[in-house]
Design a protein around this motif. Structure first.
Motif, PDB file in Angstrom:
ATOM      1  N   SER A  74      -5.770  -1.867  64.739  1.00 59.91           N
ATOM      2  CA  SER A  74      -4.554  -1.059  64.595  1.00 59.91           C
ATOM      3  C   SER A  74      -4.209  -0.956  63.115  1.00 59.91           C
ATOM      4  O   SER A  74      -4.168  -1.965  62.409  1.00 59.91           O
ATOM      5  N   VAL A  75      -4.000   0.283  62.651  1.00 62.14           N
ATOM      6  CA  VAL A  75      -3.681   0.525  61.243  1.00 62.14           C
ATOM      7  C   VAL A  75      -2.328   1.203  61.160  1.00 62.14           C
ATOM      8  O   VAL A  75      -2.075   2.201  61.843  1.00 62.14           O
ATOM      9  N   ARG A  76      -1.458   0.675  60.338  1.00 61.57           N
ATOM     10  CA  ARG A  76      -0.149   1.266  60.087  1.00 61.57           C
ATOM     11  C   ARG A  76       0.256   0.941  58.659  1.00 61.57           C
ATOM     12  O   ARG A  76      -0.391   0.113  58.020  1.00 61.57           O
ATOM     13  N   PRO A  77       1.260   1.564  58.126  1.00 60.78           N
ATOM     14  CA  PRO A  77       1.632   1.314  56.735  1.00 60.78           C
ATOM     15  C   PRO A  77       1.858  -0.169  56.457  1.00 60.78           C
ATOM     16  O   PRO A  77       2.644  -0.839  57.134  1.00 60.78           O
ATOM     17  N   GLY A  78       1.116  -0.665  55.482  1.00 63.25           N
ATOM     18  CA  GLY A  78       1.293  -2.038  55.046  1.00 63.25           C
ATOM     19  C   GLY A  78       0.561  -3.081  55.844  1.00 63.25           C
ATOM     20  O   GLY A  78       0.563  -4.262  55.456  1.00 63.25           O
ATOM     21  N   ASP A  95      -3.953 -10.461  61.058  1.00 64.42           N
ATOM     22  CA  ASP A  95      -3.346  -9.351  60.322  1.00 64.42           C
ATOM     23  C   ASP A  95      -3.729  -9.459  58.856  1.00 64.42           C
ATOM     24  O   ASP A  95      -3.880 -10.567  58.316  1.00 64.42           O
ATOM     25  N   VAL A  96      -3.863  -8.324  58.207  1.00 67.56           N
ATOM     26  CA  VAL A  96      -4.035  -8.266  56.759  1.00 67.56           C
ATOM     27  C   VAL A  96      -3.004  -7.295  56.227  1.00 67.56           C
ATOM     28  O   VAL A  96      -2.906  -6.155  56.710  1.00 67.56           O
ATOM     29  N   LEU A  97      -2.231  -7.740  55.245  1.00 61.90           N
ATOM     30  CA  LEU A  97      -1.131  -6.938  54.695  1.00 61.90           C
ATOM     31  C   LEU A  97      -1.522  -6.360  53.341  1.00 61.90           C
ATOM     32  O   LEU A  97      -2.205  -7.018  52.542  1.00 61.90           O
ATOM     33  N   LEU A  98      -1.101  -5.148  53.088  1.00 65.54           N
ATOM     34  CA  LEU A  98      -1.320  -4.466  51.811  1.00 65.54           C
ATOM     35  C   LEU A  98      -0.032  -3.759  51.438  1.00 65.54           C
ATOM     36  O   LEU A  98       0.561  -3.042  52.257  1.00 65.54           O
ATOM     37  N   GLN A  99       0.418  -3.964  50.212  1.00 71.05           N
ATOM     38  CA  GLN A  99       1.700  -3.393  49.792  1.00 71.05           C
ATOM     39  C   GLN A  99       1.667  -1.870  49.839  1.00 71.05           C
ATOM     40  O   GLN A  99       0.700  -1.241  49.412  1.00 71.05           O
ATOM     41  N   GLN A 100       2.752  -1.304  50.361  1.00 65.23           N
ATOM     42  CA  GLN A 100       2.863   0.154  50.409  1.00 65.23           C
ATOM     43  C   GLN A 100       3.277   0.707  49.056  1.00 65.23           C
ATOM     44  O   GLN A 100       3.871   0.008  48.226  1.00 65.23           O
ATOM     45  N   LEU A 101       2.943   1.968  48.830  1.00 62.26           N
ATOM     46  CA  LEU A 101       3.424   2.645  47.631  1.00 62.26           C
ATOM     47  C   LEU A 101       4.895   2.969  47.784  1.00 62.26           C
ATOM     48  O   LEU A 101       5.376   3.280  48.881  1.00 62.26           O
ATOM     49  N   SER A 102       5.591   2.940  46.680  1.00 68.87           N
ATOM     50  CA  SER A 102       7.010   3.309  46.709  1.00 68.87           C
ATOM     51  C   SER A 102       7.169   4.814  46.837  1.00 68.87           C
ATOM     52  O   SER A 102       6.204   5.580  46.674  1.00 68.87           O
ATOM     53  N   ALA A 103       8.390   5.230  47.130  1.00 66.61           N
ATOM     54  CA  ALA A 103       8.659   6.671  47.244  1.00 66.61           C
ATOM     55  C   ALA A 103       8.337   7.388  45.933  1.00 66.61           C
ATOM     56  O   ALA A 103       7.790   8.493  45.923  1.00 66.61           O
ATOM     57  N   PRO A 180     -11.171   8.024  54.513  1.00 68.04           N
ATOM     58  CA  PRO A 180     -10.315   7.400  53.490  1.00 68.04           C
ATOM     59  C   PRO A 180      -8.829   7.529  53.799  1.00 68.04           C
ATOM     60  O   PRO A 180      -8.014   6.848  53.174  1.00 68.04           O
ATOM     61  N   PHE A 181      -8.445   8.412  54.751  1.00 67.03           N
ATOM     62  CA  PHE A 181      -7.031   8.497  55.128  1.00 67.03           C
ATOM     63  C   PHE A 181      -6.541   7.182  55.727  1.00 67.03           C
ATOM     64  O   PHE A 181      -5.326   6.937  55.777  1.00 67.03           O
ATOM     65  N   VAL A 182      -7.454   6.336  56.208  1.00 68.07           N
ATOM     66  CA  VAL A 182      -7.060   5.015  56.708  1.00 68.07           C
ATOM     67  C   VAL A 182      -6.395   4.215  55.592  1.00 68.07           C
ATOM     68  O   VAL A 182      -5.371   3.553  55.794  1.00 68.07           O
ATOM     69  N   LEU A 183      -6.980   4.268  54.386  1.00 68.51           N
ATOM     70  CA  LEU A 183      -6.390   3.555  53.255  1.00 68.51           C
ATOM     71  C   LEU A 183      -5.032   4.147  52.889  1.00 68.51           C
ATOM     72  O   LEU A 183      -4.069   3.411  52.609  1.00 68.51           O
ATOM     73  N   LEU A 184      -4.937   5.469  52.899  1.00 69.12           N
ATOM     74  CA  LEU A 184      -3.659   6.104  52.559  1.00 69.12           C
ATOM     75  C   LEU A 184      -2.594   5.778  53.596  1.00 69.12           C
ATOM     76  O   LEU A 184      -1.410   5.656  53.258  1.00 69.12           O
ATOM     77  N   LEU A 185      -2.985   5.629  54.867  1.00 71.53           N
ATOM     78  CA  LEU A 185      -2.031   5.218  55.887  1.00 71.53           C
ATOM     79  C   LEU A 185      -1.535   3.812  55.602  1.00 71.53           C
ATOM     80  O   LEU A 185      -0.333   3.521  55.723  1.00 71.53           O
ATOM     81  N   MET A 186      -2.417   2.911  55.225  1.00 72.78           N
ATOM     82  CA  MET A 186      -1.979   1.564  54.869  1.00 72.78           C
ATOM     83  C   MET A 186      -1.022   1.578  53.691  1.00 72.78           C
ATOM     84  O   MET A 186      -0.102   0.768  53.601  1.00 72.78           O
ATOM     85  N   ARG A 187      -1.233   2.527  52.775  1.00 75.98           N
ATOM     86  CA  ARG A 187      -0.342   2.631  51.615  1.00 75.98           C
ATOM     87  C   ARG A 187       0.970   3.327  51.945  1.00 75.98           C
ATOM     88  O   ARG A 187       1.861   3.397  51.099  1.00 75.98           O
ATOM     89  N   GLY A 188       1.084   3.902  53.186  1.00 72.18           N
ATOM     90  CA  GLY A 188       2.397   4.391  53.590  1.00 72.18           C
ATOM     91  C   GLY A 188       2.489   5.807  54.079  1.00 72.18           C
ATOM     92  O   GLY A 188       3.582   6.243  54.460  1.00 72.18           O
ATOM     93  N   ARG A 189       1.405   6.573  54.094  1.00 72.66           N
ATOM     94  CA  ARG A 189       1.488   7.959  54.544  1.00 72.66           C
ATOM     95  C   ARG A 189       0.381   8.243  55.553  1.00 72.66           C
ATOM     96  O   ARG A 189      -0.794   7.996  55.284  1.00 72.66           O
TER      97      ARG A 189
END
Length: 447
Positions: A74-78, A95-103, A180-189
Motif C-alpha cells: 500500500s502506497v500513500r503520501p509519506g 512500514d517505511v516513512l518518507l517525508q512529504q514535500l511541503s505545499a 515513477p508516480f509511486v515516488l511522487l505519491l509518497m512525496r504527497g501527490r
C-alpha cells in the motif's frame, strides 16, 4: 478524512492535499533478478543500503523479497505498508516513512515541470529523466530519498531497518521501475491530482496575462516532438484559421509622393502581389487533409526564386532585372521559365544541372532505353554524355533526371530547351519532340 471509492481510500494529512492510496498486488518471487533496473529505482535502494546499520538484515530482507514473502504493498503520501512473512510463517506489518514535500515545494516543482513540455512527456511515458531530478534539486526540492530519509516501523519491534522493512523497500524498487508516480505519491501527490494541476498551469501559461491576448515567447521554445508527446496534458490547440478563397488585392503605390531613390514602384507592387498569392497557397496547403502526410517543400535558392517570379510574367522591365540578378540573359531566363512551367524546381534542375549518374543508375537507364522501343527499326541512335542522350544527327535529346524520369529537349538557336514534361517512358518523351534525322542504327554510348 476517509472516503470509500473505486480508486481507493482518500485521506488528508495535515499540511498535505488529498491523495489516492494505491495498493499493488504481491509480486511473484524473483530469484536472480535485479530489483531495480531504472536509475531512480537504484537510487531508492542506495538510500536504503546507506541508511541501514545492519548489513545482515539488509541481506536477509533481500532474500525475503526474492522469495516473494512481501504481500500487497500500500502506497500513500509519506508511507508505504505491507505484510512480510518470515520463513516460519510469522507475519509482520512493516512500514517505511518518507517525508512529504511541503505545499511550497510542490508549487515550485509543478511550475518547473509545466515550464518544460519534455518533463511532462517523460512523466506521461513513466520515465523520470535525470534532468528532471536535477532541475528539482536546483529549486531546492529533493525528489529521491537520501541517507536517513527512509524511516522504518515494524511490528517485530526493531528500531532500525529490519529484514521486513528492507524486504518492503526492495519490493518497492520493482514498483518504482514500472511507475515513477509511486515516488511522487509518497512525496504527497497522486497521479491524477498532479496531472490535473499541471494541465491547469499549462493552460494558464498558454492564455498569458489577463487581457494580454498574446503569449510572449519565453526563450528558445520546446522541440515539437516533446510538445506532441505531452499532448494529453497540454491545453488544446486553437482552431485553425478559415480558408481564404483568393489572395487580397495589392495596394497601388504609384501616384502621390514620389518614391525614394532606387525604389521601383512597379517591382514593389509585383512583389506585394506575389507575397499575397504565396500566403494564400501556403494556407490552403496547410488546411488540406493531405498536409500532415507530405514533407515540406525544399526552400528555393535566390536563382530558383527569380525563375519562379519570372514565370508569373511580370513584364519586360522586371523580367530583365530578374535575369540580371540571377546571372542569366534574356534567352536563358526564357528557357528557365519554360522548364519551371513544365516541372517546377525539378524541371529547372534538369535544365541547369549537368551530372553523371552512378554506375548502377546508368545501367538501369540504359536498359530502360533499350527496352523502350519494340523493334530495332524504330529505335533511334542515341549518343550519351553524362545524363543526356542525344539523337545522332537530329535536334532531339533526352535528359535523365535524378528522380529517374525522362525529360525531352529540343535544340533551338544553338541551345537545348525543354520540349515537354517529364515521363517514365523515354520513347514517349522522344515521340513528342519534332526532330529531324532520327536514325535507326541502334544505341551507342560515348564515354
Amino acid at each position: 478524512m476517509n472516503m470509500a471509492g473505486d480508486e481507493g481510500r482518500m485521506y488528508l494529512d495535515e499540511g498535505a492535499s488529498a491523495a489516492v492510496e494505491r495498493t499493488f498486488e504481491a509480486l511473484p518471487a524473483a530469484p536472480g533478478r535485479a530489483f531495480a533496473r531504472s536509475w531512480w529505482g537504484q537510487a531508492w535502494l542506495k538510500a536504503l543500503e546507506d541508511t541501514a546499520l545492519d548489513g545482515a538484515q539488509v541481506k536477509l530482507g533481500r532474500r525475503h523479497a526474492r522469495a516473494g514473502a512481501v504481500g500487497a504493498v500500500s502506497v500513500r503520501p509519506g508511507r508505504i505498508t505491507a505484510v512480510v512473512q518470515d520463513p516460519d510463517h510469522t507475519r509482520h506489518r512493516s512500514d517505511v516513512l518518507l517525508q512529504q514535500l511541503s505545499a511550497a515545494d510542490w508549487d515550485r516543482f509543478l511550475d518547473l515541470v509545466a515550464d518544460r513540455a519534455g518533463h511532462i512527456a517523460a512523466l506521461l511515458d513513466r520515465d523520470m529523466p535525470p534532468v528532471l531530478v536535477e532541475d528539482a534539486a536546483a529549486a531546492g526540492i529533493e525528489l529521491l530519498p537520501g541517507i536517513g530519509d527512509l524511516e522504518p516501523e515494524c511490528s517485530c519491534g526493531a528500531w532500525d531497518h529490519c529484514a521486513h522493512s528492507t524486504a518492503l523497500c526492495y519490493q518497492l524498487a520493482r514498483l518504482l521501475d514500472q511507475d515513477p508516480f509511486v515516488l511522487l505519491l509518497m512525496r504527497g501527490r497522486g497521479e491524477r491530482e498532479l496531472l490535473d494541476e499541471l494541465q491547469a498551469r499549462s493552460a494558464s501559461r498558454a492564455e498569458g496575462p489577463a487581457g494580454a491576448g498574446v503569449v510572449e515567447p519565453s526563450g528558445a521554445g520546446v522541440p515539437a516532438v516533446e510538445a506532441y508527446a505531452a499532448r494529453d496534458i497540454l491545453p488544446p490547440l486553437p482552431a485553425p484559421p478559415p480558408p481564404v478563397a483568393a489572395p487580397g488585392t495589392p495596394p497601388v503605390l504609384g501616384g502621390g509622393t514620389p518614391p525614394a531613390a532606387g525604389v521601383d514602384v512597379a517591382a514593389l507592387e509585383f512583389l506585394i502581389g506575389d507575397a499575397a498569392a504565396r500566403a494564400q497557397r501556403l494556407l490552403a496547403d496547410a488546411l488540406s487533409p493531405r498536409h500532415p502526410d507530405g514533407p515540406p517543400p525544399p526552400a528555393l535558392t535566390p536563382a530558383q526564386d527569380a525563375v519562379r517570379l519570372a514565370a508569373a510574367l511580370p513584364g519586360a522591365a522586371i523580367s530583365a532585372r530578374l535575369a540580371a540578378g540571377s546571372g542569366r540573359d534574356a534567352r536563358g531566363l526564357a528557357s528557365a521559365v519554360r522548364a519551371w512551367d513544365l516541372g517546377g524546381a525539378a524541371g529547372l534542375a534538369v535544365l541547369e544541372e549537368d551530372w553523371t549518374p552512378e554506375p548502377e543508375a546508368l545501367a538501369r537507364a540504359t536498359s530502360r532505353l533499350a527496352a523502350a522501343w519494340e523493334d530495332e527499326e524504330t529505335r533511334p541512335r542515341l549518343r550519351v554524355t553524362r545524363n543526356r542522350w542525344t539523337v545522332v544527327g537530329g535536334a532531339a535529346q533526352l535528359r535523365y533526371g535524378r528522380d529517374g524520369r525522362w525529360w525531352p529537349y529540343r535544340r533551338e538557336g544553338g541551345r537545348w530547351v525543354p520540349a515537354g514534361p517529364a515521363t517514365d517512358d523515354p520513347a514517349g518523351a522522344l515521340a513528342g519532340v519534332s526532330a529531324e534525322g532520327l536514325s535507326a542504327e541502334g544505341l551507342s554510348v560515348e564515354e
